[in-house]
Motif scaffolding. Structure first.
Motif, PDB file in Angstrom:
ATOM      1  N   LYS A 115       0.831  -1.207   0.000  1.00  0.00           N
ATOM      2  CA  LYS A 115       0.000   0.000   0.000  1.00  0.00           C
ATOM      3  C   LYS A 115       0.866   1.257   0.000  1.00  0.00           C
ATOM      4  N   HIS A 118       1.993   1.807  -3.422  1.00  0.00           N
ATOM      5  CA  HIS A 118       0.883   2.314  -4.229  1.00  0.00           C
ATOM      6  C   HIS A 118       0.700   3.815  -4.001  1.00  0.00           C
ATOM      7  N   GLN A 144      -9.110   2.801  -5.623  1.00  0.00           N
ATOM      8  CA  GLN A 144      -8.379   1.533  -5.683  1.00  0.00           C
ATOM      9  C   GLN A 144      -8.876   0.578  -4.598  1.00  0.00           C
TER      10      GLN A 144
END
Length: 198
Positions: A115, A118, A144
């Protein structure tokens, strides 16, 4: 252009390293060590940018960093980037992490590294700054998260949907089990004559 993004703790343990220029693994580890030694020995009341270390490019590059609690966030940039702009980018990155993890800490970076990558990918890609508006970044991250949740529910993996990317291996294994392969008999397979090791 951003050459590298490093996050390490007060003891020099790397928690995230993203290089936008190719270095082999040994060079990357040396860069992290050198950067830690350059940044950690500085007082908290001095300027937050300094010349890059010898391994990362010397005087041609700048290390722009912020020290939050137990973590150092370091961006190595060339002369085309504004040091103050990068300081703002670090602030946006940390505030975004803080919103996503509700008071981000070092353990969040360890256990949710996918994460974190991301989120970083929403800010910087290929060494270029993509977005600095935190509202826009949070919108993309929430989108997302919704997609991951929907995908997990469609495949009847609700528990794994919460895990995000970690659900991928389970879905891949299920897909392989459902593949219809033709029957292959052993007589169709020809193996070379190998010497025996008796």
């Amino acid at each position: 252009m951003i050459k590298a993004i490093l996050i390490f703790n007060n003891h020099g343990k790397p928690r995230l390293s993203k290089f936008f220029t190719h270095y082999n693994e040994d060079e990357q580890q040396q860069i992290v060590r050198e950067t830690f030694h350059l940044v950690s020995k500085r007082d908290d009341n001095v300027c937050n940018f300094l010349e890059g270390g010898t391994l990362i490019g010397g005087a041609d590059y700048r290390l722009v960093y912020r020290h939050y609690a137990t973590l150092y966030f370091v961006f190595c940039v060339d002369s085309s980037e504004s040091e103050l702009g990068i300081l703002d980018l670090i602030q946006v990155f940390v505030e975004t992490l803080d919103k996503c993890f509700e008071n981000v800490c070092e353990l969040d970076l360890i256990f949710h590294i996918d994460k974190v990558h991301h989120i970083l990918g929403e800010l910087v890609m290929g060494g270029m700054v993509l977005e600095t508006n935190m509202t826009e970044i949070m919108t993309r991250i929430e989108e997302q998260n919704k997609l991951e949740k929907q995908e997990g529910l469609q495949h009847n993996y609700p528990r794994l949907a919460m895990a995000g990317i970690s659900a991928a291996p389970a879905r891949a294994a299920a897909a392989v089990k459902n593949i219809n392969l033709p029957n292959i008999s052993a007589s169709n397979i020809h193996l070379p004559n190998l010497p025996s090791f008796k």
